[in-house]
Scaffold this motif. Structure first.
Motif, short mmCIF file in Angstrom:
data_model
loop_
_atom_site.label_atom_id
_atom_site.label_comp_id
_atom_site.label_asym_id
_atom_site.label_seq_id
_atom_site.Cartn_x
_atom_site.Cartn_y
_atom_site.Cartn_z
N ALA A 1 -38.86 17.31 61.30
CA ALA A 1 -39.38 16.33 60.34
C ALA A 1 -38.28 15.49 59.71
O ALA A 1 -37.16 15.97 59.51
CB ALA A 1 -40.15 17.04 59.23
N SER A 2 -38.62 14.27 59.39
CA SER A 2 -37.80 13.44 58.52
C SER A 2 -38.19 13.77 57.09
O SER A 2 -39.26 14.33 56.85
CB SER A 2 -38.05 11.95 58.79
OG SER A 2 -37.64 11.61 60.09
N PRO B 1 -46.70 18.86 59.14
CA PRO B 1 -47.58 19.71 58.33
C PRO B 1 -46.86 20.89 57.69
O PRO B 1 -47.26 21.37 56.65
CB PRO B 1 -48.66 20.17 59.30
CG PRO B 1 -48.11 19.92 60.66
CD PRO B 1 -47.09 18.84 60.55
N THR B 2 -45.79 21.35 58.31
CA THR B 2 -44.93 22.40 57.77
C THR B 2 -43.51 22.09 58.22
O THR B 2 -43.22 22.19 59.43
CB THR B 2 -45.34 23.79 58.28
OG1 THR B 2 -46.70 24.04 57.94
CG2 THR B 2 -44.47 24.88 57.69
N PRO B 3 -42.62 21.70 57.30
CA PRO B 3 -41.26 21.40 57.75
C PRO B 3 -40.50 22.67 58.12
O PRO B 3 -40.53 23.66 57.39
CB PRO B 3 -40.62 20.72 56.54
CG PRO B 3 -41.39 21.22 55.37
CD PRO B 3 -42.79 21.49 55.87
N GLN B 4 -39.89 22.66 59.27
CA GLN B 4 -39.01 23.75 59.67
C GLN B 4 -37.64 23.47 59.09
O GLN B 4 -37.27 22.31 58.88
CB GLN B 4 -38.95 23.85 61.19
CG GLN B 4 -40.29 24.15 61.82
CD GLN B 4 -40.26 23.98 63.33
OE1 GLN B 4 -39.37 23.35 63.89
NE2 GLN B 4 -41.26 24.53 64.00
N ASN C 1 -50.15 16.06 59.15
CA ASN C 1 -48.80 15.57 59.42
C ASN C 1 -48.05 15.12 58.17
O ASN C 1 -47.28 14.16 58.20
CB ASN C 1 -48.85 14.44 60.45
CG ASN C 1 -47.62 14.47 61.33
OD1 ASN C 1 -47.15 15.53 61.69
ND2 ASN C 1 -47.10 13.31 61.67
N VAL C 2 -48.28 15.81 57.05
CA VAL C 2 -47.55 15.54 55.82
C VAL C 2 -47.41 16.85 55.04
O VAL C 2 -48.26 17.73 55.13
CB VAL C 2 -48.24 14.45 54.96
CG1 VAL C 2 -49.58 14.93 54.43
CG2 VAL C 2 -47.34 13.98 53.84
N PHE D 1 -42.37 15.13 53.73
CA PHE D 1 -42.07 15.31 55.15
C PHE D 1 -43.19 14.77 56.02
O PHE D 1 -44.37 14.84 55.65
CB PHE D 1 -41.88 16.80 55.47
CG PHE D 1 -40.80 17.44 54.66
CD1 PHE D 1 -39.49 17.45 55.10
CD2 PHE D 1 -41.09 18.04 53.44
CE1 PHE D 1 -38.48 18.03 54.35
CE2 PHE D 1 -40.11 18.63 52.68
CZ PHE D 1 -38.79 18.62 53.13
N ASN D 2 -42.83 14.31 57.21
CA ASN D 2 -43.83 13.84 58.17
C ASN D 2 -44.17 14.94 59.18
O ASN D 2 -44.22 14.73 60.38
CB ASN D 2 -43.34 12.58 58.88
CG ASN D 2 -42.08 12.79 59.69
OD1 ASN D 2 -41.36 13.77 59.50
ND2 ASN D 2 -41.79 11.87 60.59
#
Length: 173
Positions: free
Chosen positions: A67-68, A127-130, A45-46, A124-125
């Motif tokens: 994600a933030s 695992p892969t930011p969209q 989650n990062v 990002f919070n």
């Protein structure tokens, strides 16, 4: 610790060289490296983007639907701008080394380097930011829809957007 990661597995990775993972390269002064679960399978989650910009280059307007984002300035200086969807106001934050800006999930935002040799870390919070990029919205929304919605000449829109490349990431083009 995540219950979905098998930390005892022989395939568990605990280190990675982000310099070997380019996401986008405009030139030798303007590029983005990526680290997510696809590069380092023990992440939970990062994820991050390692961003290098020269003066006046911009990480194009975009938003992350999952994600933030925390933007940390390592060197140089940048203006981080975001549209607050609750007030419809643009906020501009000038950051220098050691300073951060928090961008909530789903907020439209962009970063502009104020000086050469700007180095930002976007954390990002997820695992892969969209990401939804402004260049993709402008390029892939049909011209007749843009013309009809905003009441302008469709051919003018086509001419105006002809040079936009999808997945621009760093502008100007």
């Amino acid at each position: 610790m995540s219950k979905s990661v098998d930390y005892a597995s022989p395939s568990a990775q605990f280190t990675f060289d982000v310099n070997k993972s380019p996401l986008f390269i405009k030139n030798s002064q303007n590029y983005i490296n990526v680290l997510g679960i696809n590069q380092l399978n023990t992440l939970d989650n990062v994820s991050l983007l390692d961003i290098f910009l020269s003066r006046s280059n911009i990480v194009e307007p975009h938003y992350h639907q999952n994600a933030s984002e925390l933007v940390y300035c390592i060197s140089g200086a940048a203006v981080v701008s975001m549209l607050n969807p609750f007030t419809n106001q643009i906020h501009n934050y000038y950051i220098t080394p050691g300073q951060v800006t928090n961008i909530p999930q789903g907020w439209w935002h962009y970063e502009v380097a104020a000086v050469d040799h700007t180095h930002l870390l976007a954390i990002f919070n997820a695992p892969t930011p969209q990401v939804i990029l402004g260049s993709n919205i402008l390029k892939f929304t049909p011209s007749n829809i843009m013309s009809h919605t905003y009441g302008f000449n469709e051919n003018q829109w086509k001419q105006l957007t002809a040079s936009i490349k999808p997945n621009t990431y760093i502008g100007p083009q």
